[in-house]
Enzyme design. Structure first.
Site, PDB file in Angstrom:
ATOM      1  N   GLU A 238       8.433  51.049  79.641  1.00 26.99           N
ATOM      2  CA  GLU A 238       9.282  50.319  78.687  1.00 26.99           C
ATOM      3  C   GLU A 238       9.645  48.930  79.212  1.00 26.99           C
ATOM      4  O   GLU A 238      10.743  48.432  78.976  1.00 26.99           O
ATOM      5  CB  GLU A 238      10.559  51.113  78.369  1.00 26.99           C
ATOM      6  CG  GLU A 238      10.324  52.500  77.816  1.00 26.99           C
ATOM      7  CD  GLU A 238       9.876  52.500  76.363  1.00 26.99           C
ATOM      8  OE1 GLU A 238       9.568  51.411  75.854  1.00 26.99           O
ATOM      9  OE2 GLU A 238       9.826  53.575  75.770  1.00 26.99           O
ATOM     10  N   GLY A 239       8.734  48.299  79.938  1.00 26.62           N
ATOM     11  CA  GLY A 239       9.000  46.982  80.499  1.00 26.62           C
ATOM     12  C   GLY A 239       9.364  47.096  81.961  1.00 26.62           C
ATOM     13  O   GLY A 239      10.371  47.707  82.308  1.00 26.62           O
TER      14      GLY A 239
END
Length: 813
Positions: free
Chosen positions: A502-503
């Site tokens: 997620e990043g």
């Protein structure tokens, strides 16, 4: 007398800016002051003329928009066009995604605490509570994480079936489609409990309920797509995944090499169907190896202009059944000994009709915006829940271990070195739970807090890293020896997974939190940028002068709060937490000031100064995390036993903010600006030394014995009652240790008096029993506690041949 009037006049100006009164109100207040001075103050004619002249020269242009624009803002317009940071389309879409909530108040420099404290306390419904206590507990009891990760490399078939049959894949899907229709808080709570039992199971359940086809369908899908897919997704008849990350494009979506070309082809017996010819390569796709429906992000092109004049149409999302011709899916990655399904997928010359685009043809080119708006689920809910579950498990298990494990006849938790680490574990876990519940509650209130979601994703996964590492340090050899008795090693191995997905955390901190927050949360910067983009000089004028007043206000507020130690500022509560609110108000003003100066001096260059923007991100983050802790304390009716945890979080956050601002000032390239900021922010020196040793002692003590505070801190994880389970053993041993504490006290007194001879514990107990120092029941209890403690601290051992055979089996696989 004139000096007193002058000081009063300056004080009124200061107060007007400090309280941010509207321009017209401030102008009228100053006119009234000057009239009073002229009438009763005894000012001479020259003094009156001078003051009125200066006032009118400033007040008239400020209050007459046309004059203000011609003299100031229109002349500055072209300068701002040059210094404003440039934005790509993907950056613009990311900035416009989501909403601004409490983060906007923190960025204001004058947070309205009533807004935070008036939000409803997070609460599960009766149905959600029943699901947590029923199916979720049952699922946890079915899980043997050692077998899953070491032997089968997969969830057992009966666990897969239970997950699907009981709606775990459909928590976010509304009931009308057959889903559970749970709140974000319930979704988070389910993931947290399962994560305390198995990271593999938690991740398996997270994906369908976060960034995946269901989330995108709910917000953007056509009615036909929702009716077709959501019921099957809710019941597990369809297993989803979403393919975003490419080998050549991770965080840089603009570099995506996965291509879709609009064309016509024969499809399912129909000729010349309008659709897309796709070629892609993706990796790191959770549930990818077992997915039946694939969500895909790709760049869309229309070289033959079948849809219009534009050739490059932008990032688009589609749903593709994995049995479609040309889809290559099924291989697995092996992420750090975790057994959740994760792997690559590819597509070569895959043709899909246009109605497979999520949302239909009208959503062509809207994929990146859709993804950015939907990322809040993974960042706000799933990963914070997993991290908090891990933190609670470590506190519960390692706290018990530190109490029952003795060295030099003393529980190791009583050693000050260990105590310091336990305090950090407890404080960070309290903070994680507070941030988890507050953020989930914001989502339930209809917010989509994009900046806050990045804050909790980064800081809760990083806090998980610290807490798990601390637990590893305390448990030492028992933590590094793998086996069914070890409840933390697999969590330790999983840390980089949550840090990465997620990043990646490094980019989340240095690019997203402040880079996005400075523009979205600031009350004027985004308006200024939009005014310039729209060539609207009138709107730029309003935004610029609003920004100027905002900056002056924060400079004066920061200086005043620094000089007074924030003791005179308002607090929404009385008592022991009052100073926490006051100090956070001070740091909010300081943060707003240094942010504005950094944006003004560095402009677009600040985007590339990642070390500086990362420090600014840390200040914003700790403001939010400490706010969440204060809200949690109020929501739980201010339990006095939790005060050490709350004060630890606030003291830690203030210290971190001081450290970050100091690092920014030491490294700020414009030295005069740095000196000015230091004078305004820390006018009488740098405060905030961090949590004291005494406070740390109180926090650590909460983990070493059963109490309501310990139960509140770790509530929501799976608590096995079976003493054959790792956590169950430790809890059983801790309970017996506490039960035998008064008996142990009698034995120590007998040893001190010489009534008993020193020897092993077993010998001491036997002698005490023989001499009637302890009775039969006490003796039996002592022996039971001794055996339970030994069982709790033992580590697994394996037959050499079994490990060799298993290693060979892995190499063959």
């Amino acid at each position: 007398m004139n000096l007193l009037w002058l000081l009063g006049f300056v004080g009124i100006i200061w107060g007007l800016f400090y309280h941010r009164l509207p321009l017209l109100v401030g102008t009228l207040a100053l006119i009234a002051t000057l009239v009073s001075w002229s009438t009763w103050g005894g000012a001479g004619g020259f003094t009156q003329f001078f003051l009125w002249s200066i006032f009118l020269l400033i007040a008239i242009p400020l209050n007459v928009a046309s004059l203000r624009r011609s003299l100031v803002s229109d002349r500055l317009y072209s300068t701002f066009q040059k210094v404003m940071p440039s934005m790509s389309d993907t950056e613009r879409e990311a900035l416009e995604a989501g909403s601004v909530w409490w983060d906007g108040e923190l960025f204001s420099g004058q947070p309205k605490w009533s807004k935070l404290l008036s939000t409803p306390a997070p609460k599960l419904s009766a149905e959600e509570r029943a699901f947590l206590d029923g199916p979720t507990d049952t699922l946890c009891s079915m899980i043997d994480d050692w077998v899953i990760t070491q032997e089968d490399r997969d969830l057992p078939p009966e666990v897969w079936a239970y997950i699907k049959d009981n709606g775990f894949f459909g928590m976010i899907i509304p009931k009308k489609y057959g889903g559970l229709g749970f709140s974000a808080l319930a979704h988070s709570s389910v993931v947290m409990k399962i994560a305390s039992r198995s990271i593999t199971a938690a991740v398996t359940i997270m994906v369908p309920n976060s960034l995946g086809p269901a989330e995108l369908l709910l917000h953007y899908g056509t009615d036909e797509q929702k009716d077709f897919y959501l019921a099957n997704l809710a019941k597990g008849k369809e297993v989803p995944c979403f393919a975003l990350t490419s080998p050549d494009a991770g965080s840089d979506a603009a570099a995506m090499t996965d291509i879709g070309i609009i064309c016509t082809a024969d499809f399912n017996g129909e000729k010349d169907v309008l659709g897309i010819r796709l070629n892609w390569e993706k990796r790191y796709i959770t549930l990818g190896p077992v997915a039946t429906v694939l969500g895909l992000a790709f760049k869309m092109f229309d070289p033959d202009h079948l849809l219009g004049d534009k050739e490059e149409l932008g990032i688009t999302c589609a749903l593709i059944p994995t049995d479609t011709a040309g889809v290559d899916i099924g291989n697995r990655h092996f992420p750090l000994n975790q057994a959740f399904m994760n792997g690559p997928n590819r597509g070569k010359d895959v043709f899909i009709p246009m109605d497979w685009i999520i949302g239909g043809q009208k959503q062509i080119g809207q994929g990146w915006r859709m993804l950015m708006e939907s990322l809040a689920a993974g960042r706000s809910i799933s990963l914070p829940a997993l991290s908090t579950g891990a933190g609670k498990l470590m506190c519960r298990g390692t706290g018990a271990y530190a109490r029952v494990r003795k060295q030099f006849k003393t529980p190791i938790g009583r050693f000050e070195g260990v105590e310091e680490v336990l305090a950090r574990m407890a404080g960070l876990t309290y903070m994680m739970e507070a941030a988890r519940t507050l953020t989930a509650s914001a989502v339930d209130m209809g917010e989509s807090p994009s900046v806050i979601s990045a804050v909790v994703k980064y800081h809760l996964t990083e806090s998980m890293r610290i807490v798990v590492n601390d637990a590893m340090d305390i448990q030492g050899g028992s933590a590094i020896c793998m086996g069914p008795r070890n409840f933390l090693a697999r969590v330790y191995q999983a840390i980089p997974i949550s840090i990465t997905v997620e990043g990646a955390n490094i980019l989340t901190r240095t690019l997203i939190i402040f880079g996005q927050g400075a523009i979205r949360c600031h009350p004027f910067v985004f308006r200024e940028m939009q005014a310039i983009a729209n060539n609207d000089k009138a709107d730029f004028d309003r935004a610029f002068f609003g920004h100027a007043g905002f900056a002056i206000s924060n400079a004066l507020r920061s200086l005043w709060l620094g000089l007074t130690g924030a003791r005179l500022t308002a607090s929404p509560v009385r008592g022991s937490t009052k100073r926490c609110y006051q100090q956070l108000s001070r740091m909010s003003a300081a943060f707003a000031l240094v942010s504005d100066v950094s944006l003004l001096v560095l402009g677009g260059e600040l985007k590339r100064r990642e070390k500086l923007s990362g420090r600014l991100a840390d200040v914003l983050s700790h403001l939010y995390l400490a706010s969440a802790a204060l809200k949690r304390f109020e929501d739980q009716a201010r339990p006095r036993e939790d005060l050490p945890l709350l004060h630890w979080v606030c003291d830690h956050a203030l210290h971190e903010m001081k450290h970050s601002i100091n690092g920014l000032l030491k490294n700020f390239p414009n030295r005069p600006a740095a000196w000015l900021m230091r004078l305004l922010v820390f006018p009488i020196g740098k405060p905030y030394a961090g949590p004291s040793d005494h406070l740390g002692h109180q926090c650590a003590d909460l983990l070493l014995s059963p109490s309501d505070a310990r139960d509140r801190l770790t509530r929501g994880i799976y608590m096995p009652t079976d003493t054959k389970q790792a956590l169950g053993r430790l809890e059983h041993a801790l309970g017996l240790q506490m039960e035998t504490a008064p008996i142990e006290k009698k034995i120590r007194a007998a040893l001190k008096s010489g009534e008993l001879n020193r020897g092993s514990l077993h010998e001491q107990y036997e002698q005490a029993h023989r001499l009637s120092i302890v009775d039969n029941k006490e003796y039996a209890l002592l022996l039971e506690a001794l055996e339970a403690t030994r069982d709790a601290i033992m580590v697994d051992e394996f037959d050499k041949e079994a490990l060799i055979c298993h290693t060979r089996m892995q190499s063959v696989e």
